[in-house]
Enzyme design. Structure first.
Site, PDB file in Angstrom:
ATOM      1  N   CYS A 114      45.510  43.280  51.569  1.00  0.00           N
ATOM      2  CA  CYS A 114      44.082  43.406  51.115  1.00  0.00           C
ATOM      3  C   CYS A 114      43.387  44.559  51.689  1.00  0.00           C
ATOM      4  O   CYS A 114      42.305  44.779  51.104  1.00  0.00           O
ATOM      5  CB  CYS A 114      43.420  42.030  51.592  1.00  0.00           C
ATOM      6  SG  CYS A 114      43.895  40.240  50.936  1.00  0.00           S
ATOM      7  N   HIS A 247      35.821  43.274  51.077  1.00  0.00           N
ATOM      8  CA  HIS A 247      36.863  42.829  50.389  1.00  0.00           C
ATOM      9  C   HIS A 247      36.325  41.347  50.256  1.00  0.00           C
ATOM     10  O   HIS A 247      35.666  40.689  50.963  1.00  0.00           O
ATOM     11  CB  HIS A 247      37.861  42.622  51.284  1.00  0.00           C
ATOM     12  CG  HIS A 247      38.943  41.610  51.141  1.00  0.00           C
ATOM     13  ND1 HIS A 247      39.680  41.723  49.692  1.00  0.00           N
ATOM     14  CD2 HIS A 247      39.546  40.731  51.560  1.00  0.00           C
ATOM     15  CE1 HIS A 247      40.537  40.731  49.699  1.00  0.00           C
ATOM     16  NE2 HIS A 247      40.697  40.182  50.765  1.00  0.00           N
ATOM     17  N   ASN A 277      39.790  36.382  45.136  1.00  0.00           N
ATOM     18  CA  ASN A 277      40.562  37.377  45.981  1.00  0.00           C
ATOM     19  C   ASN A 277      41.484  38.194  45.476  1.00  0.00           C
ATOM     20  O   ASN A 277      42.687  37.428  44.991  1.00  0.00           O
ATOM     21  CB  ASN A 277      41.147  36.798  47.306  1.00  0.00           C
ATOM     22  CG  ASN A 277      41.530  37.460  48.129  1.00  0.00           C
ATOM     23  OD1 ASN A 277      41.816  38.804  48.017  1.00  0.00           O
ATOM     24  ND2 ASN A 277      41.887  37.151  49.650  1.00  0.00           N
TER      25      ASN A 277
END
EC number: 2.3.1.180
Length: 320
Positions: A114, A247, A277
């Site tokens: 990520c 994020h 996500n």
């Protein structure tokens, strides 16, 4: 004047199929209420037949090039962040290069999950500042749906597929472009967020595994700390940030991080409700969304941040 890497254009791409929480609840034991309350997620896009990490990355790259008004042949560097490459090798970046019709440029992948886009951004920024390259495509692209355990409701509801890209261009400027990036990693936390397979261990791709509470706790602490650290490098204070582009993992993490920095929620770009996500694609997807809808404007001060498996984490201060 200083040579800096300036964002010349952004682009994004999402798979055609959009999946709601209600649709997901027909597949696993969950509900829209349960997912929204714990994560803020309402929709995610899932790659279908013919949609891969490289096809999504290529579409996002084309849109970024169009926004920048730059021909693909002018690109001399491609850094692609992904944890879900098309193949073990060659790098997915080279597939994007070929699809764009670029005959020769440096092209490689970065794997930091990520945080991958932040890692890729610093790599490209450093190479541009060193004078090795003039124009770079920095891409985050993922098809996480291919490594999810669809029987595990604690993880499969959290992720989606997509890609985001930016064009960086070398310019002589004092207060424009990438001003600072700070990155971290701590491999002691491998077992909190990982994939249980790989070529040299199981010979399989494996499935994503996560200890959600532990990840949440580390994320809030690490992200707030790296944001302050990166701002200190540039001499800025949190109240000077025009937009935080984080994020998009969990709405509660976004809220907690903003509170630690005493930032108004109105200054945080949130797309997790629409995209879930998307790992390395998360930050550039959110950035492109806010630029195209007019929230982010030229001259504004942005802070990008992310944390992912490893753990890896980082932040960047950018004058757009």
């Amino acid at each position: 004047m200083t040579v800096r890497a300036v964002i010349a254009g952004t682009g994004a791409a999402l798979p055609a199929r959009r999946v709601s929480n209600d649709e997901l609840s027909q597949r696993v034991d969950t509900s829209d209420e349960w997912i929204v309350e714990r994560t803020g997620i309402r929709f995610r896009h899932i790659a279908g037949e013919g949609e891969t990490t490289s096809t999504l990355a290529t579409d996002a790259a084309r849109r970024a090039l169009e926004a920048a008004g730059i021909d693909a042949q002018a690109i001399d560097l491609i850094v692609l962040a992904t944890a879900t490459p098309d193949q073990t090798f060659p790098a997915t970046a080279t597939r994007v290069q070929a699809a764009l019709g670029i005959n020769d440029c440096v092209a490689f992948d970065v794997a930091a999950v990520c945080s991958g886009f932040l890692y890729a951004l610093q790599v490209a920024d450093t190479m541009i500042r060193a004078g090795a390259h003039r124009r770079a495509l920095v891409i985050g692209a993922e098809t996480f749906s291919r490594i999810l355990d669809w029987e595990d409701r604690a993880t499969c509801v959290l992720f989606g597929d997509g890609a985001g890209a930016i064009v960086l261009e070398a310019r002589e400027t004092e207060d424009e472009g990438v001003l600072a990036v700070r990155l971290h990693a701590d491999g002691r936390h491998n077992d909190m967020l990982y994939v249980d397979g790989g070529p040299s261990t199981t010979g399989t791709v494996g499935k994503l595994r996560m200890k959600g509470r532990e990840v949440f706790r580390h994320a809030v602490v690490n992200l707030a700390a790296v944001l302050r650290e990166t701002l200190a490098v540039t001499g800025h204070q949190p109240h000077e940030i025009d937009w935080l582009v984080p994020h998009q993992a969990n709405a509660r993490i976004l809220d907690a991080t903003a509170r630690k920095l005493d930032l108004s929620p109105e200054r945080v770009v949130v797309t997790v409700d629409q995209h879930a996500n998307t790992s390395a694609a998360s930050v550039p997807l959110a950035l492109d969304t806010a630029i195209r809808d007019g929230r982010i404007r030229r001259g504004q001060l942005l802070v990008l941040e992310a944390m992912g498996g490893g753990f890896t984490w980082g932040a960047a201060v950018v004058r757009y």
